[in-house]
Design an enzyme around this catalytic site. Structure first.
Site, short mmCIF file in Angstrom:
data_model
loop_
_atom_site.label_atom_id
_atom_site.label_comp_id
_atom_site.label_asym_id
_atom_site.label_seq_id
_atom_site.Cartn_x
_atom_site.Cartn_y
_atom_site.Cartn_z
N GLU A 129 11.01 -25.73 -56.71
CA GLU A 129 12.06 -26.74 -56.41
C GLU A 129 12.78 -27.12 -57.65
O GLU A 129 13.09 -28.32 -57.86
CB GLU A 129 11.39 -27.84 -55.98
CG GLU A 129 10.78 -27.79 -54.68
CD GLU A 129 11.66 -27.38 -53.63
OE1 GLU A 129 12.77 -27.87 -53.59
OE2 GLU A 129 11.48 -26.45 -52.77
C1 LIG Z 1 5.08 -19.86 -55.51
C2 LIG Z 1 6.38 -19.97 -55.43
C3 LIG Z 1 6.87 -20.49 -54.30
C4 LIG Z 1 8.13 -20.62 -53.93
N1 LIG Z 1 8.96 -20.95 -52.98
C5 LIG Z 1 10.40 -20.90 -52.91
C6 LIG Z 1 11.00 -20.98 -51.66
O1 LIG Z 1 10.21 -21.23 -50.59
N2 LIG Z 1 12.26 -20.76 -51.36
C7 LIG Z 1 13.05 -20.49 -52.69
O2 LIG Z 1 14.11 -20.24 -52.56
N3 LIG Z 1 12.41 -20.30 -53.90
C8 LIG Z 1 11.18 -20.68 -53.99
N4 LIG Z 1 10.36 -20.49 -55.22
C9 LIG Z 1 11.35 -20.13 -56.37
C10 LIG Z 1 11.45 -21.18 -57.51
O3 LIG Z 1 12.23 -22.49 -56.78
C11 LIG Z 1 12.17 -20.82 -58.70
O4 LIG Z 1 11.16 -19.90 -59.29
C12 LIG Z 1 12.28 -21.75 -59.70
O5 LIG Z 1 13.43 -22.68 -59.28
C13 LIG Z 1 13.05 -21.24 -61.24
O6 LIG Z 1 13.65 -20.25 -60.68
P1 LIG Z 1 13.51 -18.96 -61.83
O7 LIG Z 1 11.99 -18.41 -61.39
O8 LIG Z 1 14.37 -17.75 -61.24
O9 LIG Z 1 13.58 -19.09 -63.22
P2 LIG Z 1 14.89 -19.00 -64.20
O10 LIG Z 1 15.78 -19.82 -63.44
O11 LIG Z 1 15.17 -17.71 -64.45
O12 LIG Z 1 14.30 -20.00 -65.34
C14 LIG Z 1 13.62 -19.71 -66.36
C15 LIG Z 1 13.47 -20.61 -67.57
O13 LIG Z 1 14.77 -20.89 -68.18
C16 LIG Z 1 14.84 -22.45 -67.84
N5 LIG Z 1 16.32 -22.84 -67.65
C17 LIG Z 1 17.11 -22.11 -66.55
N6 LIG Z 1 18.07 -22.56 -66.69
C18 LIG Z 1 18.37 -23.48 -67.42
C19 LIG Z 1 19.32 -24.51 -67.66
N7 LIG Z 1 20.64 -24.72 -67.15
N8 LIG Z 1 18.85 -25.54 -68.71
C20 LIG Z 1 17.64 -25.42 -69.16
N9 LIG Z 1 16.88 -24.53 -68.91
C21 LIG Z 1 17.02 -23.64 -68.13
C22 LIG Z 1 13.95 -23.08 -66.86
O14 LIG Z 1 13.61 -24.08 -66.81
C23 LIG Z 1 12.73 -21.95 -67.12
O15 LIG Z 1 11.89 -22.38 -67.84
C24 LIG Z 1 9.21 -20.30 -55.15
C25 LIG Z 1 8.47 -19.78 -56.50
C26 LIG Z 1 7.27 -19.64 -56.47
C27 LIG Z 1 6.49 -18.97 -57.92
#
Ligand SMILES: Cc1cc2nc3c(=O)[nH]c(=O)nc-3n(C[C@H](O)[C@H](O)[C@H](O)COP(=O)(O)OP(=O)(O)OC[C@H]3O[C@@H](n4cnc5c(N)ncnc54)[C@H](O)[C@@H]3O)c2cc1C
Length: 593
Positions: A441
């Site tokens: 989220e």
């Molecule tokens: C078990 C699980 C269930 C999930 N369920 C759903 C679901 O139902 N539907 C869905 O769509 N998604 C779902 N997700 C996805 C989840 O919402 C994302 O993993 C999360 O929002 C982070 O995105 P990412 O993993 O691509 O990380 P990234 O966006 O690649 O971020 C990597 C790191 O960089 C940091 N970062 C990125 N951009 C910025 C910025 N602008 N400023 C500062 N820091 C930044 C982040 O804080 C993080 O530490 C789920 C994930 C998991 C693991």
């Protein structure tokens, strides 16, 4: 086996004494159907369900996990029956509109029933939670026909819902998603792409799954202004509402992950699946935000539930475990040692957790009340004020409540010593399951960016100024016998006010400033919020007789003396600026020396 006894007395105290819920409901014609007795009966019923149905499935669900075989997902033994019972009890639609089969209960109440489910089985809770979120987005942005087709079945549990945003290359930055939505020429769209990490993307709990999918039409503007929202059902729905043919959308696999193992986290393939636009083209993100704001408060509740579960088990363990003798002399001469509860450090850990839980619960109910004003009030000014407050507090409800809960569960685990590291006691699962709440989220880092950027700097501190004014109005009116919390809260308000101004000014000079200060600022506002909650708790308890109420004052004192001082540290870190972060080249991070 881990224990859980729903903290009903605390819940009733927060609703009835701290927030005068019945008075609030009765004063609002749209909520006048609810009184305190009915609310308490609902909580008592949920407590039975959580203790008797979901708690026993928590460990077995973790051990068995969700399984992917032959292109379909099955949930662990017992989940199907539990989901059926939950659905038949009307719990999925507890907060939904009566028009669609819901019970129209306010958020102030549903946050408490959600807490019990999150405490006893977070994996299970995620299935109905996503359905409710999907229902909310459809209710706000769907057409009348879409609402009629999908909402009653979602709230009855016959169908479930998902939220499909994340793609392999796009998580936080949804502006770069690639999933395509091509117009079929008959008003429908053909959806093609891959989504990952989709909670409840496939399972055997409901006969149909309604995916809410973000995608881009071929001529969409670049970035987040070109995102549209589509309904993509697993099985198409015939005009008469019956289920039609299988849509080409399905799971490619499920993730093998650290925790919430019974929750199916799916890779979803959309191979030209038929989709129906929700709202207007390119306005999908706004609709999805309705769902996300709802989910974000729920993630905070996930934290609270886990922390309450951890507290109860750690407190029980501390009572039973005999090690060492009290510093003030032997307390249990007939036993080989005193209980570890005699040790100040064990008490410190338990009280950290308990203070976190009581403040978090009050804060969740407070944010729930603001959401209720936005939904049920007829007073335009009150609605605007509550909308501003929800905007400000949503990132705190998500990130602060899950950060503090995670730390709290670590404290609870430490109370067990080595036994906390062993599966049998349930602490290691609790921590594994909780960790995700800080990530999904929108990560907590990104929540902090939202608070400091859009919710503070962008509006020149207007939202936080209004919130601080409310805190001052309440706190200034406290009686002198509550000076300990009154002074502490007023000081905290002044410090947060000053540091906010400092951030707004510094951000004008340096675009990197906010990014480096965000997490500490969020924690500073979180600490002020908890102080405000303890002021409200102390005010509600002070003139009442009995140990239960006196202990509320004691815990407020503990918070002021042992937790609130962290505010000074957070503010110091905010003021440290961003230079220490930006001084290194990118190469520095990957060069080994
Ligand atoms: C078990 C699980 C269930 C999930 N369920 C759903 C679901 O139902 N539907 C869905 O769509 N998604 C779902 N997700 C996805 C989840 O919402 C994302 O993993 C999360 O929002 C982070 O995105 P990412 O993993 O691509 O990380 P990234 O966006 O690649 O971020 C990597 C790191 O960089 C940091 N970062 C990125 N951009 C910025 C910025 N602008 N400023 C500062 N820091 C930044 C982040 O804080 C993080 O530490 C789920 C994930 C998991 C693991």
């Amino acid at each position: 086996m881990p224990i859980y006894n729903a903290p009903l007395a605390d819940m009733k105290f927060i609703l009835n004494d701290v927030f005068n819920a019945e008075q609030f409901w009765q004063a609002n014609e749209n909520l006048a159907h609810l009184d305190a007795a009915t609310a308490e009966a609902i909580l008592e019923e949920m407590a039975k369900f959580a203790q008797n149905v979901t708690l026993p499935l928590n460990r077995t669900g973790d051990e068995e996990g969700a399984k992917y075989e032959n292109g379909a997902v099955t949930t662990p033994v017992g989940f199907k029956e539990a989901f059926k019972q939950y659905a038949e009890g009307g719990w999925i639609g507890l907060g939904a509109d009566a028009e669609w089969g819901g019970q129209e209960m306010p958020k102030m109440l549903t946050v408490l029933s959600d807490e019990m489910l999150f405490a006893t089985n977070p994996s299970f809770m995620l299935y109905p939670l996503l359905s409710v979120g999907a229902g909310m987005a459809l209710n706000s942005y769907g057409s009348q026909a879409q609402k009629e087709t999908y909402l009653p079945k979602i709230y009855s549990g016959e169908w479930s819902g998902t939220m499909c945003l994340t793609e392999p290359h796009a998580g936080t930055d949804l502006g770069i998603i690639k999933t395509k939505a091509e117009r079929n020429g008959d008003g429908t769209y053909s959806i093609t792409g891959t989504k990952i990490f989709i909670t409840g993307g496939d399972h055997d709990l409901a006969e149909n799954i309604i995916h809410l999918v973000l995608a881009k039409t071929p001529d969409a503007p670049a970035g987040s202004r070109g995102i549209s929202l589509f309904i993509v059902p697993k099985f198409l729905v015939n005009e008469d509402g019956s289920m039609g043919e299988r849509n080409p959308v399905g799971p490619g696999s499920i993730e093998h992950k650290m925790g919430i193992k019974a929750s199916a986290t799916c890779v979803m393939n959309f191979d030209g699946a038929k989709g129906y636009l929700v709202g207007k083209e390119n306005e999908g993100l706004a609709a999805m935000f309705v769902m996300m704001n709802y989910e974000r408060l729920s993630m905070g509740i996930q934290g609270l539930g886990a922390s309450e579960f951890a507290y109860q088990n750690a407190a029980q363990y501390a009572t039973d475990r005999l090690q060492g003798r009290s510093a003030s002399g032997v307390q249990s001469p007939n036993k080989p040692a005193d209980s570890i509860l005699v040790h100040g450090d064990v008490r410190r850990m338990l009280l950290n957790v308990r203070a976190n839980n009581e403040a978090s619960r009050a804060f969740a109910v407070y944010v729930g009340q603001q959401l209720d004003i936005t939904k049920f009030s007829t007073d335009a000014e009150a609605i605007k004020k509550a909308n501003d407050r929800v905007a400000l507090l949503t990132p705190i409800a998500k990130a602060y409540l899950t950060d503090t809960a995670f730390n709290a569960t670590l404290d609870a685990q430490m109370v067990f010593g080595g036994h906390g590291y062993i599966r049998e006691w349930g602490m290691e699962q609790c921590i594994r399951d909780l960790r995700i709440s800080q990530i999904y989220e929108g990560t907590n880092g990104v929540q902090s960016q939202d608070l400091i950027g859009r919710k503070t700097i962008k509006c020149n501190g207007e939202f936080i100024a209004e919130y601080i004014q409310e805190i001052r109005d309440f706190t200034n009116a406290l009686d002198a016998d509550l000076n300990f919390i009154k002074d502490a809260t007023l000081d905290a308000a002044a410090e947060v006010e000053a540091v906010t101004q400092h951030i707004i000014e510094a951000a004008k000079e340096n675009p990197e400033y906010a990014n480096g200060a965000a997490v500490d600022y969020l924690h500073a506002v979180g600490l002020l919020s908890f102080s405000y909650m303890f002021a409200r708790i102390a005010h509600a308890a002070k003139d009442k007789q009995g140990e239960f109420y006196q202990n509320k004052l004691g815990l407020a004192r503990y918070f002021v003396q042992r937790i609130l001082p962290e505010l000074a540290l957070r503010i110091t870190k905010v003021k440290a600026g961003s230079e220490a972060l930006t001084q290194f080249s990118e190469e520095y991070f990957t060069t080994q020396s």
